[in-house]
Scaffold this motif. Structure first.
Motif, PDB file in Angstrom:
ATOM      1  N   ASN A 125       0.851  -1.186   0.000  1.00  0.00           N
ATOM      2  CA  ASN A 125       0.000   0.000   0.000  1.00  0.00           C
ATOM      3  C   ASN A 125       0.883   1.231   0.000  1.00  0.00           C
ATOM      4  OD1 ASN A 125      -2.489  -1.488   0.283  1.00  0.00           O
ATOM      5  ND2 ASN A 125      -1.858  -1.877   2.407  1.00  0.00           N
ATOM      6  N   ASN A 126       0.571   2.190  -0.846  1.00  0.00           N
ATOM      7  CA  ASN A 126       1.362   3.426  -0.950  1.00  0.00           C
ATOM      8  C   ASN A 126       2.831   3.134  -1.220  1.00  0.00           C
ATOM      9  OD1 ASN A 126      -0.947   5.012  -0.360  1.00  0.00           O
ATOM     10  ND2 ASN A 126      -0.613   4.642   1.835  1.00  0.00           N
ATOM     11  N   ASN A 127       3.062   2.100  -2.041  1.00  0.00           N
ATOM     12  CA  ASN A 127       4.403   1.744  -2.510  1.00  0.00           C
ATOM     13  C   ASN A 127       5.328   1.144  -1.452  1.00  0.00           C
ATOM     14  OD1 ASN A 127       3.915   2.419  -5.161  1.00  0.00           O
ATOM     15  ND2 ASN A 127       4.541   4.542  -4.880  1.00  0.00           N
ATOM     16  N   TYR A 128       4.818   0.768  -0.317  1.00  0.00           N
ATOM     17  CA  TYR A 128       5.618   0.026   0.640  1.00  0.00           C
ATOM     18  C   TYR A 128       4.685  -0.795   1.510  1.00  0.00           C
ATOM     19  CZ  TYR A 128       4.375   3.668   4.033  1.00  0.00           C
ATOM     20  OH  TYR A 128       3.689   4.529   4.846  1.00  0.00           O
ATOM     21  N   GLU A 129       5.185  -1.499   2.481  1.00  0.00           N
ATOM     22  CA  GLU A 129       4.461  -2.354   3.417  1.00  0.00           C
ATOM     23  C   GLU A 129       5.189  -3.678   3.497  1.00  0.00           C
ATOM     24  OE1 GLU A 129       1.973  -2.018   5.604  1.00  0.00           O
ATOM     25  OE2 GLU A 129       1.470   0.022   5.099  1.00  0.00           O
ATOM     26  N   ALA A 130       4.595  -4.781   3.001  1.00  0.00           N
ATOM     27  CA  ALA A 130       5.183  -6.090   3.260  1.00  0.00           C
ATOM     28  C   ALA A 130       5.345  -6.922   1.997  1.00  0.00           C
ATOM     29  CB  ALA A 130       4.323  -6.849   4.267  1.00  0.00           C
ATOM     30  N   GLY A 131       5.330  -6.319   0.848  1.00  0.00           N
ATOM     31  CA  GLY A 131       5.462  -7.081  -0.380  1.00  0.00           C
ATOM     32  C   GLY A 131       6.908  -7.403  -0.714  1.00  0.00           C
ATOM     33  N   TYR A 132       7.105  -7.961  -1.907  1.00  0.00           N
ATOM     34  CA  TYR A 132       8.437  -8.236  -2.422  1.00  0.00           C
ATOM     35  C   TYR A 132       8.845  -7.082  -3.333  1.00  0.00           C
ATOM     36  CZ  TYR A 132       8.021 -12.988  -0.681  1.00  0.00           C
ATOM     37  OH  TYR A 132       7.900 -14.080   0.128  1.00  0.00           O
ATOM     38  N   TYR A 133      10.161  -6.863  -3.448  1.00  0.00           N
ATOM     39  CA  TYR A 133      10.596  -5.691  -4.192  1.00  0.00           C
ATOM     40  C   TYR A 133      11.932  -5.925  -4.883  1.00  0.00           C
ATOM     41  CZ  TYR A 133      14.183  -4.719  -0.725  1.00  0.00           C
ATOM     42  OH  TYR A 133      15.277  -4.805   0.079  1.00  0.00           O
ATOM     43  N   SER A 134      12.226  -5.108  -5.887  1.00  0.00           N
ATOM     44  CA  SER A 134      13.558  -4.920  -6.444  1.00  0.00           C
ATOM     45  C   SER A 134      13.765  -3.415  -6.443  1.00  0.00           C
ATOM     46  CB  SER A 134      13.628  -5.507  -7.854  1.00  0.00           C
ATOM     47  OG  SER A 134      12.851  -4.749  -8.745  1.00  0.00           O
ATOM     48  N   PRO A 135      14.902  -2.915  -6.926  1.00  0.00           N
ATOM     49  CA  PRO A 135      15.109  -1.466  -6.820  1.00  0.00           C
ATOM     50  C   PRO A 135      13.982  -0.612  -7.392  1.00  0.00           C
ATOM     51  CG  PRO A 135      17.152  -2.551  -7.395  1.00  0.00           C
ATOM     52  CD  PRO A 135      16.095  -3.600  -7.390  1.00  0.00           C
ATOM     53  N   ASN A 136      13.292  -1.078  -8.417  1.00  0.00           N
ATOM     54  CA  ASN A 136      12.285  -0.217  -9.042  1.00  0.00           C
ATOM     55  C   ASN A 136      10.930  -0.891  -9.252  1.00  0.00           C
ATOM     56  OD1 ASN A 136      13.988   2.155  -9.574  1.00  0.00           O
ATOM     57  ND2 ASN A 136      15.107   0.731 -10.879  1.00  0.00           N
ATOM     58  N   ARG A 137      10.727  -2.095  -8.690  1.00  0.00           N
ATOM     59  CA  ARG A 137       9.474  -2.803  -8.954  1.00  0.00           C
ATOM     60  C   ARG A 137       8.967  -3.415  -7.650  1.00  0.00           C
ATOM     61  NH1 ARG A 137      10.013  -6.678 -13.961  1.00  0.00           N
ATOM     62  NH2 ARG A 137       7.975  -5.858 -14.522  1.00  0.00           N
ATOM     63  N   LEU A 138       7.649  -3.462  -7.490  1.00  0.00           N
ATOM     64  CA  LEU A 138       7.023  -3.997  -6.283  1.00  0.00           C
ATOM     65  C   LEU A 138       6.015  -5.069  -6.656  1.00  0.00           C
ATOM     66  CD1 LEU A 138       6.294  -0.603  -4.507  1.00  0.00           C
ATOM     67  CD2 LEU A 138       8.086  -2.205  -3.911  1.00  0.00           C
ATOM     68  N   ILE A 139       5.854  -6.038  -5.773  1.00  0.00           N
ATOM     69  CA  ILE A 139       4.858  -7.090  -5.970  1.00  0.00           C
ATOM     70  C   ILE A 139       3.907  -7.079  -4.785  1.00  0.00           C
ATOM     71  CG2 ILE A 139       4.466  -9.574  -6.098  1.00  0.00           C
ATOM     72  CD1 ILE A 139       7.139  -9.875  -7.409  1.00  0.00           C
ATOM     73  N   SER A 140       2.628  -7.048  -5.070  1.00  0.00           N
ATOM     74  CA  SER A 140       1.608  -7.152  -4.034  1.00  0.00           C
ATOM     75  C   SER A 140       0.814  -8.420  -4.276  1.00  0.00           C
ATOM     76  CB  SER A 140       0.676  -5.939  -4.077  1.00  0.00           C
ATOM     77  OG  SER A 140      -0.343  -6.075  -3.110  1.00  0.00           O
ATOM     78  N   SER A 141       0.666  -9.241  -3.231  1.00  0.00           N
ATOM     79  CA  SER A 141      -0.055 -10.498  -3.356  1.00  0.00           C
ATOM     80  C   SER A 141      -0.986 -10.672  -2.162  1.00  0.00           C
ATOM     81  CB  SER A 141       0.931 -11.672  -3.421  1.00  0.00           C
ATOM     82  OG  SER A 141       0.254 -12.904  -3.364  1.00  0.00           O
ATOM     83  N   ASP A 142      -2.269 -10.846  -2.432  1.00  0.00           N
ATOM     84  CA  ASP A 142      -3.217 -11.010  -1.331  1.00  0.00           C
ATOM     85  C   ASP A 142      -3.558 -12.470  -1.079  1.00  0.00           C
ATOM     86  OD1 ASP A 142      -4.669 -11.552  -3.570  1.00  0.00           O
ATOM     87  OD2 ASP A 142      -6.253 -10.084  -3.195  1.00  0.00           O
ATOM     88  N   ALA A 143      -2.737 -13.390  -1.599  1.00  0.00           N
ATOM     89  CA  ALA A 143      -2.909 -14.818  -1.341  1.00  0.00           C
ATOM     90  C   ALA A 143      -1.543 -15.450  -1.118  1.00  0.00           C
ATOM     91  CB  ALA A 143      -3.631 -15.495  -2.506  1.00  0.00           C
ATOM     92  N   SER A 144      -1.540 -16.648  -0.576  1.00  0.00           N
ATOM     93  CA  SER A 144      -0.298 -17.375  -0.294  1.00  0.00           C
ATOM     94  C   SER A 144      -0.162 -18.563  -1.216  1.00  0.00           C
ATOM     95  CB  SER A 144      -0.289 -17.888   1.149  1.00  0.00           C
ATOM     96  OG  SER A 144      -0.435 -16.846   2.075  1.00  0.00           O
ATOM     97  N   ALA A 145       1.049 -18.838  -1.623  1.00  0.00           N
ATOM     98  CA  ALA A 145       1.366 -20.144  -2.182  1.00  0.00           C
ATOM     99  C   ALA A 145       1.802 -21.022  -1.009  1.00  0.00           C
ATOM    100  CB  ALA A 145       2.470 -20.034  -3.219  1.00  0.00           C
ATOM    101  N   VAL A 146       1.481 -22.313  -1.060  1.00  0.00           N
ATOM    102  CA  VAL A 146       1.794 -23.214   0.051  1.00  0.00           C
ATOM    103  C   VAL A 146       2.398 -24.494  -0.511  1.00  0.00           C
ATOM    104  CG1 VAL A 146       0.916 -24.468   2.057  1.00  0.00           C
ATOM    105  CG2 VAL A 146      -0.119 -22.281   1.415  1.00  0.00           C
ATOM    106  N   SER A 147       3.624 -24.807  -0.112  1.00  0.00           N
ATOM    107  CA  SER A 147       4.275 -26.038  -0.538  1.00  0.00           C
ATOM    108  C   SER A 147       4.244 -27.059   0.594  1.00  0.00           C
ATOM    109  CB  SER A 147       5.719 -25.764  -0.966  1.00  0.00           C
ATOM    110  OG  SER A 147       6.513 -25.407   0.151  1.00  0.00           O
ATOM    111  N   ASP A 148       4.520 -28.307   0.240  1.00  0.00           N
ATOM    112  CA  ASP A 148       4.643 -29.385   1.223  1.00  0.00           C
ATOM    113  C   ASP A 148       6.119 -29.668   1.440  1.00  0.00           C
ATOM    114  OD1 ASP A 148       1.838 -29.843   1.492  1.00  0.00           O
ATOM    115  OD2 ASP A 148       1.873 -30.931  -0.407  1.00  0.00           O
ATOM    116  N   VAL A 149       6.578 -29.554   2.676  1.00  0.00           N
ATOM    117  CA  VAL A 149       7.991 -29.739   2.991  1.00  0.00           C
ATOM    118  C   VAL A 149       8.182 -30.995   3.821  1.00  0.00           C
ATOM    119  CG1 VAL A 149      10.001 -28.775   4.171  1.00  0.00           C
ATOM    120  CG2 VAL A 149       8.476 -27.271   2.879  1.00  0.00           C
ATOM    121  N   LYS A 150       9.151 -31.799   3.407  1.00  0.00           N
ATOM    122  CA  LYS A 150       9.587 -32.954   4.191  1.00  0.00           C
ATOM    123  C   LYS A 150      11.002 -32.677   4.661  1.00  0.00           C
ATOM    124  CE  LYS A 150      10.278 -37.977   4.026  1.00  0.00           C
ATOM    125  NZ  LYS A 150      10.201 -39.200   3.178  1.00  0.00           N
ATOM    126  N   ASN A 151      11.190 -32.674   5.975  1.00  0.00           N
ATOM    127  CA  ASN A 151      12.495 -32.410   6.559  1.00  0.00           C
ATOM    128  C   ASN A 151      13.057 -33.684   7.178  1.00  0.00           C
ATOM    129  OD1 ASN A 151      13.889 -31.371   9.507  1.00  0.00           O
ATOM    130  ND2 ASN A 151      14.692 -30.519   7.618  1.00  0.00           N
TER     131      ASN A 151
END
Length: 460
Positions: free
Chosen positions: A421-447
């Protein structure tokens, strides 16, 4: 129960929650090869410096001095499966896993107090953990500048160490009742990142994005104290109980952040105070003869993690733990059989899931569509099973022990959520680009963790 929007609004969400439970609330339990072979179960047996890891009263059981050192070789493998593909990654580490020493002082008096013993124990373990998840061409993001990219890969990367140094004293009353107390000093260093890769639909080029407030580093020290008792019900049966106070952590953090896509990256620092759970352990041991011994420990967490509140981040973390954290519950069983100078050992332990069932408000499906309010019983972390066995040989004054330990866990791994929101908050970024996602991807992890230990010891 559901995760509030505030939980996933935090740039540090999954990493900080996982580290709070998996690192700060989980003190290193690496002992000698004997201790590890028996599943870390010795709360009513005692007899060496590793008693400081479970019940300090076990120091009072020792009747001779002892010093030992343990080398550890660990393998930590995560396999993350998503959208029909899997990535596996292994980390191999060799290190000094444990040092322990006990000094015994026999009381040459007519008093019922037989021994006053002093012990020191040092445990060290790697906290390195790398989870890489394959991409999905059906997940397409539209950037603010009009370009579109598909999801390429994601990685949580953590490396560092966790150590615990304990000093304690144990007393022997009439060879039937034992008391002990210990002081524990903990240190940890963590470097953590949260990175996503996206592939341009226009030219196929790849671009790396780090989530807000990552990468981050944490260097911390903590303190706790422990008390314990062991009583002989008969020559063959013992029971024990111990209590470890909460661990009080002082954490210095440094993290990368951005204000907007034009000004780029910046670096901030802060200090956090964290209190991790108080723990109680009850134990029972059966000693059939000098040839066979069996021990059972049950540990229960009595409190939950809690951060001192300086702002919204600590408030939201505390709210999450208040609503969704389950108290630690761990069962450990270990046995030893002696054939002259040979030692055969085995153990099993089970730790319950530390987090309640959770619901994410939106989850990306393999075709790129979104399913709302998806529930998971094993999100972020899950229960853990450990099997172990070992061998030893006693040369009278000197001994050598070896053990193998296999630890396994399966859980669902959320990532990519981050609203901008307003070009910042909790998304992913590079120097000049932002990503906003209102959903999650979920993987299955075996440790899977495969650990090997070799101990050299001297009794005097």
């Amino acid at each position: 129960m559901s995760i509030s929007a505030a939980f996933f609004a935090q740039a540090q969400d999954v990493s900080v929650i996982r580290n709070t439970i998996d690192v700060y609330s989980n003190a290193p339990n690496v002992g000698s090869a004997k201790f590890n072979a028996m599943g870390g179960s010795n709360g009513a047996l005692g007899g060496d410096a590793n008693s400081l890891l479970t019940n300090p009263a076990g120091l009072g059981v020792a009747i001779s001095g002892e010093i030992s050192g343990t080398l550890s070789v660990t393998n930590n493998k995560n396999t993350s499966s998503y959208a029909g593909s899997s990535y596996g990654y292994s980390i191999n580490k060799g290190d000094l896993g444990n040092l322990g020493a006990v000094m015994t002082f026999q009381l040459m008096t007519e008093s019922a107090w037989k021994f006053i013993n002093i012990g020191v124990n040092y445990s060290n373990q790697s906290v390195e953990n790398y989870i890489e998840t394959p991409g999905n061409n059906n997940l397409v993001y539209d950037f603010p500048d009009g370009g579109s990219s598909s999801f390429g890969r994601h990685a949580y990367d953590r490396y560092g160490y966790l150590s615990k140094t304990s000093f304690g004293v144990g007393a022997n009353y009439n060879n039937s009742f034992y008391l002990g107390a210990g002081l524990n000093f903990l240190n940890t260093s963590i470097d953590q990142s949260d990175t996503a890769i996206f592939n341009s639909l226009a030219d196929g080029s790849s671009e790396y994005f780090s989530k807000q407030n990552t990468p981050f580093t944490e260097k911390a020290n903590g303190f706790s104290a422990s008390l314990g008792v062991i009583g002989k019900l008969s020559p063959n049966f013992r029971v024990g109980a111990s209590l470890e106070t909460p661990t009080f952590w002082d954490i210095d953090r440094g993290y990368n952040y951005y204000n907007d896509p034009i000004s780029g990256d910046d670096f901030g620092t802060e200090n956090r105070k964290l209190t991790t759970p108080m723990k109680a352990t009850v134990s029972a041991a059966f000693i059939a003869s000098k040839s066979f011994a069996l021990n059972v420990d049950y540990t229960l967490g009595l409190t939950r993690p809690k951060y001192k509140v300086y702002g919204d981040a600590e408030t939201e973390l505390n709210d999450f733990f208040k609503d969704h954290y389950k108290n630690l519950s761990e069962l450990k069983i270990g046995a030893e059989y002696r054939i002259k100078q040979f030692r055969l050992r085995g153990g099993y332990s089970y730790a319950s899931s530390p987090i309640d069932a959770l619901t994410v408000k939106g989850r990306y499906n393999n075709d790129g569509s979104i399913t709302e309010n998806q529930s998971y019983s094993n999100l972020i972390l899950n229960d853990r099973n450990a099997l172990s066995f070992g061998l030893g040989y006693d040369f009278r004054s000197f001994y050598i022990d070896a053990s193998y330990q296999n630890i396994s866990s399966k859980y669902s791994n959320p990532f990519l959520y981050g609203e901008v929101n307003n070009n910042y908050e909790a998304g992913y970024y590079s120097p000049n680009r932002l990503i906003s996602s209102d959903a999650s991807a979920v993987s299955d992890v075996k440790n899977i963790r495969n650990n090997f230990f070799l101990t050299f010891g001297w009794k005097f």
